[in-house]
Design a protein around this motif. Sequence first.
Motif, short mmCIF file in Angstrom:
data_model
loop_
_atom_site.label_atom_id
_atom_site.label_comp_id
_atom_site.label_asym_id
_atom_site.label_seq_id
_atom_site.Cartn_x
_atom_site.Cartn_y
_atom_site.Cartn_z
N ASP A 26 0.83 -1.20 0.00
CA ASP A 26 0.00 0.00 0.00
C ASP A 26 0.86 1.26 0.00
OD1 ASP A 26 -2.30 -1.51 -0.05
OD2 ASP A 26 -2.61 -1.44 2.12
N VAL A 27 1.99 1.21 0.70
CA VAL A 27 2.89 2.37 0.75
C VAL A 27 3.50 2.61 -0.62
CG1 VAL A 27 5.04 3.26 1.74
CG2 VAL A 27 3.37 2.11 3.21
N GLU A 28 3.96 1.55 -1.29
CA GLU A 28 4.55 1.70 -2.62
C GLU A 28 3.53 2.25 -3.61
OE1 GLU A 28 7.96 -1.64 -3.19
OE2 GLU A 28 5.92 -2.38 -2.95
N ILE A 29 2.30 1.78 -3.52
CA ILE A 29 1.25 2.27 -4.42
C ILE A 29 0.95 3.74 -4.13
CG2 ILE A 29 -1.19 2.05 -5.02
CD1 ILE A 29 -0.79 -1.02 -4.69
N PHE A 30 0.86 4.11 -2.85
CA PHE A 30 0.63 5.51 -2.47
C PHE A 30 1.74 6.40 -3.04
CE2 PHE A 30 1.57 9.03 0.41
CZ PHE A 30 0.38 9.73 0.34
N LEU A 31 2.99 5.96 -2.89
CA LEU A 31 4.12 6.75 -3.41
C LEU A 31 4.10 6.83 -4.93
CD1 LEU A 31 6.95 5.54 -1.00
CD2 LEU A 31 5.74 7.73 -0.97
N ALA A 32 3.68 5.75 -5.59
CA ALA A 32 3.60 5.75 -7.06
C ALA A 32 2.53 6.73 -7.53
CB ALA A 32 3.30 4.34 -7.58
N VAL A 33 1.38 6.76 -6.86
CA VAL A 33 0.31 7.71 -7.23
C VAL A 33 0.81 9.14 -7.01
CG1 VAL A 33 -1.99 8.56 -6.62
CG2 VAL A 33 -1.58 6.10 -6.81
N LYS A 34 1.49 9.36 -5.89
CA LYS A 34 2.03 10.69 -5.61
C LYS A 34 3.02 11.10 -6.69
CE LYS A 34 3.99 13.24 -1.77
NZ LYS A 34 4.47 13.20 -0.39
N LYS A 35 3.88 10.16 -7.11
CA LYS A 35 4.86 10.45 -8.16
C LYS A 35 4.16 10.71 -9.50
CE LYS A 35 8.97 8.82 -10.38
NZ LYS A 35 10.25 8.24 -10.09
N LEU A 36 3.08 9.97 -9.78
CA LEU A 36 2.34 10.15 -11.02
C LEU A 36 1.86 11.59 -11.16
CD1 LEU A 36 1.02 8.82 -13.55
CD2 LEU A 36 -0.99 8.46 -12.12
N TYR A 37 1.37 12.17 -10.06
CA TYR A 37 0.85 13.53 -10.11
C TYR A 37 1.94 14.60 -10.12
CZ TYR A 37 -4.02 12.16 -9.94
OH TYR A 37 -5.26 11.66 -10.25
N THR A 38 3.21 14.20 -10.10
CA THR A 38 4.29 15.17 -10.27
C THR A 38 4.67 15.34 -11.74
OG1 THR A 38 6.09 13.56 -10.03
CG2 THR A 38 5.26 14.61 -8.01
N ILE A 39 4.20 14.45 -12.59
CA ILE A 39 4.48 14.54 -14.03
C ILE A 39 3.69 15.72 -14.59
CG2 ILE A 39 4.27 13.36 -16.26
CD1 ILE A 39 4.48 10.71 -14.66
N SER A 40 4.36 16.64 -15.26
CA SER A 40 3.72 17.88 -15.69
C SER A 40 2.49 17.63 -16.57
CB SER A 40 4.71 18.79 -16.41
OG SER A 40 5.25 18.15 -17.54
N GLU A 41 2.57 16.67 -17.49
CA GLU A 41 1.42 16.39 -18.37
C GLU A 41 0.24 15.86 -17.58
OE1 GLU A 41 5.10 16.21 -20.86
OE2 GLU A 41 4.53 15.42 -18.92
N VAL A 42 0.50 15.09 -16.54
CA VAL A 42 -0.58 14.55 -15.70
C VAL A 42 -1.22 15.69 -14.90
CG1 VAL A 42 -1.17 12.97 -13.82
CG2 VAL A 42 0.43 12.25 -15.61
N LYS A 43 -0.40 16.59 -14.38
CA LYS A 43 -0.94 17.76 -13.66
C LYS A 43 -1.80 18.61 -14.59
CE LYS A 43 2.99 19.17 -11.79
NZ LYS A 43 3.97 19.93 -11.00
N ASN A 44 -1.34 18.83 -15.81
CA ASN A 44 -2.12 19.62 -16.78
C ASN A 44 -3.43 18.92 -17.13
OD1 ASN A 44 -0.14 21.56 -16.83
ND2 ASN A 44 0.88 20.68 -18.61
N TRP A 45 -3.37 17.60 -17.31
CA TRP A 45 -4.58 16.82 -17.60
C TRP A 45 -5.56 16.96 -16.44
CZ3 TRP A 45 -5.76 12.14 -14.86
CH2 TRP A 45 -6.87 11.46 -15.33
N GLN A 46 -5.07 16.85 -15.21
CA GLN A 46 -5.93 16.96 -14.04
C GLN A 46 -6.58 18.34 -13.97
OE1 GLN A 46 -4.00 16.95 -10.18
NE2 GLN A 46 -5.82 16.13 -9.21
N ARG A 47 -5.80 19.40 -14.18
CA ARG A 47 -6.35 20.76 -14.16
C ARG A 47 -7.42 20.94 -15.23
NH1 ARG A 47 -1.27 23.23 -14.79
NH2 ARG A 47 -0.20 22.47 -12.99
N PHE A 48 -7.14 20.43 -16.44
CA PHE A 48 -8.08 20.57 -17.54
C PHE A 48 -9.39 19.84 -17.25
CE2 PHE A 48 -9.85 18.82 -21.50
CZ PHE A 48 -10.22 20.00 -22.12
N ILE A 49 -9.30 18.59 -16.80
CA ILE A 49 -10.51 17.81 -16.53
C ILE A 49 -11.32 18.44 -15.41
CG2 ILE A 49 -11.35 15.56 -15.67
CD1 ILE A 49 -10.32 15.62 -18.65
N GLU A 50 -10.66 18.82 -14.34
CA GLU A 50 -11.38 19.35 -13.19
C GLU A 50 -11.88 20.77 -13.39
OE1 GLU A 50 -9.00 18.35 -9.75
OE2 GLU A 50 -9.45 16.22 -10.04
N SER A 51 -11.53 21.39 -14.53
CA SER A 51 -12.11 22.70 -14.86
C SER A 51 -13.51 22.54 -15.45
CB SER A 51 -11.21 23.45 -15.86
OG SER A 51 -11.25 22.85 -17.14
#
Length: 135
Positions: A26-51
């Motif tokens: 569970d800790v490795e998965i949590f850290l992987a999800v946290k790392k995923l959201y540090t990728i600039s394209e993923v952050k931009n995708w998240q901002r776009f969708i949640e707008s």
Amino acid sequence: MKMRVLLLIFLLHMNHIALAACIGSDVEIFLAVKKLYTISEVKNWQRFIESHPGKKTKVLSFKEPNIMHKGCYIHLSAHVDEGEYLTRWHDFYLDSRRNSIYIDNSEGELLSLSKWRSSKDGENWRTNNLPKHQP
């Protein structure tokens, strides 16, 4: 014949050990999800969708082992949650030990992060190429 049977048992045992070591905690998965959201394209995708009203991003994780490219990868699947259903965006495979990331692009190809960024699909999620939200 006995040697072949012993070799087969040995190989199966080694494969079982490799698979057991690859199952994400569970800790490795949590850290992987946290790392995923540090990728600039993923952050931009998240901002776009949640707008968009009523839409949000959702990441699903899988505990079954993913051994590929001589590494142990945690499989994360990014989706758009529209309330009644989920729409898959991309699947990501992260190996924190080797600091490598692969993306299953929209055509089903498995690309390294750098190759995905240079593809049309990756380029579309850079800040300056985001589709404009029409209210």
